[in-house]
Each structure stands twice: as structure tokens, then as C-alpha cells.
Design a protein around this motif. Structure first.
Motif, short mmCIF file in Angstrom:
data_model
loop_
_atom_site.label_atom_id
_atom_site.label_comp_id
_atom_site.label_asym_id
_atom_site.label_seq_id
_atom_site.Cartn_x
_atom_site.Cartn_y
_atom_site.Cartn_z
N GLU A 14 0.83 -1.21 0.00
CA GLU A 14 0.00 0.00 0.00
C GLU A 14 0.86 1.25 0.00
O GLU A 14 0.59 2.20 -0.73
N GLN A 15 1.89 1.26 0.81
CA GLN A 15 2.76 2.43 0.89
C GLN A 15 3.52 2.62 -0.43
O GLN A 15 3.68 3.75 -0.90
N ILE A 16 3.97 1.54 -1.03
CA ILE A 16 4.68 1.62 -2.31
C ILE A 16 3.76 2.16 -3.39
O ILE A 16 4.14 3.03 -4.17
N LEU A 20 4.32 5.48 -5.55
CA LEU A 20 4.38 5.46 -7.02
C LEU A 20 3.35 6.40 -7.63
O LEU A 20 3.64 7.08 -8.62
N ASP A 21 2.18 6.47 -7.03
CA ASP A 21 1.16 7.43 -7.50
C ASP A 21 1.67 8.86 -7.37
O ASP A 21 1.49 9.69 -8.27
N ALA A 22 2.32 9.16 -6.24
CA ALA A 22 2.86 10.51 -6.02
C ALA A 22 3.97 10.83 -7.03
O ALA A 22 4.03 11.92 -7.58
N LEU A 42 10.93 -1.41 -2.54
CA LEU A 42 11.21 -2.46 -1.57
C LEU A 42 10.86 -3.82 -2.14
O LEU A 42 11.59 -4.80 -1.96
N HIS A 43 9.78 -3.89 -2.88
CA HIS A 43 9.37 -5.18 -3.45
C HIS A 43 10.29 -5.64 -4.57
O HIS A 43 10.42 -6.85 -4.80
#
Length: 103
Positions: A14-16, A20-22, A42-43
Motif C-alpha cells: 500500500e505504501q509503495i 508510485l502514484d505521487a 522495496l518489493h
């Protein structure tokens, strides 16, 4: 060391995605003056297959989140990463983490 868990994966996902949207919004807003050529998440690190004595294994099945974050930070400030540089950076960062833990 406990591996990177599915629960941690879900929280980080969710944080990633939010990050990425930002970044995509910044790319769009400043597309006339800015290019962001390379992103490593991170992934990307946790999904990477590390060579081990018993064959390739996913990073996340061997190492925990804190090791993954330390490896991710090794990519900071890099503008372009060729595949061989990606592998080299992960291996060097892992060696550094192991070295630090032995102190």
C-alpha cells in the motif's frame, strides 16, 4: 532471522503504491523539466532471487524487512541501474549488512 512476512508485504504494498502514484503525479506535473528514469522499490528487492549454496531463493524467504530496507538504501542516488548493477548492488549491500552484524 525471520523472513519478510506476507503481512509486512501487504502493508508495504500500500505504501509503495501510494509513493508510485505521487511520483507519477510529479512526472506528469513537471514533465517539461523533469525525468525520473529509474525507480527501485522495496518489493523489487524482496522479490529478487539471491544465489545461495542451495540454489536461487527469493530474498524475502531468507531475509527480514530491515535487511531489505538496508539493501534498498544502497540504491539511493542512482539514476540508472543496468541489470548487472542491480545484482551487484544487492550483493554488495548484503555483504555490508552481514559485516555490520558480525561487529
Amino acid at each position: 532471522m525471520t523472513p519478510y512476512s506476507e503481512a509486512e508485504h501487504d502493508v508495504d504494498k500500500e505504501q509503495i503504491l501510494t509513493a508510485l502514484d505521487a511520483i507519477n503525479a510529479l512526472r506528469e506535473e513537471y514533465k517539461d523539466v523533469l525525468v525520473i528514469p529509474e525507480l527501485v522499490t522495496l518489493h523489487d528487492v524482496t522479490e529478487y532471487r539471491v544465489d545461495t549454496i542451495s540454489g536461487p531463493k527469493q530474498f524475502k524467504t531468507i531475509y527480514n524487512r530491515s535487511v531489505a530496507v538496508a539493501v534498498l538504501q544502497a540504491f539511493a542516488g542512482t539514476d540508472y541501474i543496468a541489470p548487472e548493477q542491480f545484482e551487484f548492488t544487492i550483493n554488495c549491500a548484503l555483504a555490508e549488512v552481514v559485516k555490520e552484524r558480525k561487529k
